[in-house]
Scaffold this motif. Structure first.
Motif, PDB file in Angstrom:
ATOM      1  N   ALA A 115       0.832  -1.206   0.000  1.00 53.80           N
ATOM      2  CA  ALA A 115       0.000   0.000   0.000  1.00 53.80           C
ATOM      3  C   ALA A 115       0.867   1.256   0.000  1.00 53.80           C
ATOM      4  N   TRP A 116       1.949   1.227   0.774  1.00 52.90           N
ATOM      5  CA  TRP A 116       2.863   2.378   0.852  1.00 52.90           C
ATOM      6  C   TRP A 116       3.469   2.682  -0.517  1.00 52.90           C
ATOM      7  N   SER A 117       3.841   1.652  -1.240  1.00 53.23           N
ATOM      8  CA  SER A 117       4.516   1.835  -2.533  1.00 53.23           C
ATOM      9  C   SER A 117       3.597   2.450  -3.581  1.00 53.23           C
ATOM     10  N   LEU A 129       4.194   0.694  11.832  1.00 53.69           N
ATOM     11  CA  LEU A 129       3.574   1.025  10.546  1.00 53.69           C
ATOM     12  C   LEU A 129       2.118   1.387  10.801  1.00 53.69           C
ATOM     13  N   LEU A 130       1.694   2.561  10.337  1.00 55.38           N
ATOM     14  CA  LEU A 130       0.360   3.070  10.644  1.00 55.38           C
ATOM     15  C   LEU A 130      -0.415   3.394   9.374  1.00 55.38           C
ATOM     16  N   SER A 131      -1.725   3.190   9.438  1.00 55.78           N
ATOM     17  CA  SER A 131      -2.564   3.544   8.289  1.00 55.78           C
ATOM     18  C   SER A 131      -3.918   4.043   8.764  1.00 55.78           C
ATOM     19  N   GLY A 132      -4.615   4.723   7.858  1.00 56.77           N
ATOM     20  CA  GLY A 132      -5.945   5.221   8.175  1.00 56.77           C
ATOM     21  C   GLY A 132      -6.556   5.923   6.985  1.00 56.77           C
ATOM     22  N   LEU A 133      -7.767   6.439   7.200  1.00 60.47           N
ATOM     23  CA  LEU A 133      -8.465   7.197   6.166  1.00 60.47           C
ATOM     24  C   LEU A 133      -8.704   8.607   6.659  1.00 60.47           C
ATOM     25  N   PHE A 138      -0.740   7.029   5.335  1.00 63.14           N
ATOM     26  CA  PHE A 138       0.172   6.031   5.887  1.00 63.14           C
ATOM     27  C   PHE A 138       1.319   6.729   6.611  1.00 63.14           C
ATOM     28  N   ALA A 139       1.863   6.067   7.613  1.00 61.52           N
ATOM     29  CA  ALA A 139       3.021   6.607   8.326  1.00 61.52           C
ATOM     30  C   ALA A 139       3.937   5.472   8.746  1.00 61.52           C
TER      31      ALA A 139
END
Length: 230
Positions: free
Chosen positions: A153-155, A207-211, A219-220
């Motif tokens: 997802a990060w890429s 590794l963090l994600s959200g909307l 992403f972080a």
């Protein structure tokens, strides 16, 4: 009032000390163009009946927000918690800041031995009670959503949308620092990185994600390192 589908809700935060005359806490419910503030109220004084209870907010410290509407609590007798609501409209950007808050109400003196009912003809008097400041933060506009494959997802985001910053934090442990950063960003740990792997570890990557509001993926990658015993 119809404000659409709710995007997110915050944790409950106290605006007054427990055991004070009037106990007040609040939750923030975020919608596409509105923030609905739910104030939970409790009157701890046996000899007072409160009516037309509301929370008045000073919006000058948070540009981009205007008062849309409010729903007062019509009656707040001793020991019977109730709610009032304030709806704010978001007029531009992502408004963040602190809002001084004041509890406002009509007081009627009552006799607890008489069931807390005011005497006939009791008109009462207007009064107010200062509360702690209410905060609107960036994390209020983020929903915790994990992804199955964080690296993939990060890429897909691309370096053009990436920001790298370094901060010095003062926390007694790596875990407390990680929890604080995660809470501040309002994101969800992914790929089992939300736990420190070993006691005494001096580095960790979470590794963090959200909307973000509007369905924008965020992403972080947070690289934590202990530089001193403190």
């Amino acid at each position: 009032m119809h404000v659409g589908q709710r995007f997110s809700s915050s944790k409950k935060v106290a605006l007054s000390e427990t055991g004070t005359e009037y106990e007040v806490s609040y939750l923030k419910h975020v919608f596409a163009n509105h923030i609905l503030l739910q104030f939970q109220l409790n009157n701890t004084l046996e000899d007072q009946l409160l009516e037309d209870v509301t929370v008045s907010l000073d919006l000058t410290g948070c540009p981009g927000l205007t008062l849309d509407s409010e729903l007062k609590c019509p009656s707040l007798p001793f020991g019977s918690p109730a709610d009032c609501f304030v709806c704010l409209r978001r007029t531009e950007g992502v408004p963040v800041g602190t809002l001084p808050a004041t509890l406002k109400f009509l007081v009627k003196d009552v006799d607890p031995a008489n069931g807390g009912v005011p005497d006939e003809g009791e008109t009462g008097y207007d009064d107010e009670y200062n509360l702690e400041e209410l905060e609107i933060v960036a994390a209020d506009f983020v929903k915790k959503v994990a992804v199955v494959d964080f690296k993939e997802a990060w890429s897909t985001i691309g370096a053009d949308h990436e920001v790298i910053e370094t901060f010095s934090l003062s926390y007694p442990s790596l875990k407390q620092a990680m929890d604080a950063v995660t809470d501040y960003l309002g994101l969800q740990p992914c790929d089992n990185t939300g736990a420190i792997p070993a006691e005494g570890a001096r580095t960790h990557t979470v590794l963090l994600s959200g909307l973000f509001l509007g369905g924008v993926q965020v992403f972080a990658i947070v690289n934590l390192r202990v530089d001193s015993p403190k």
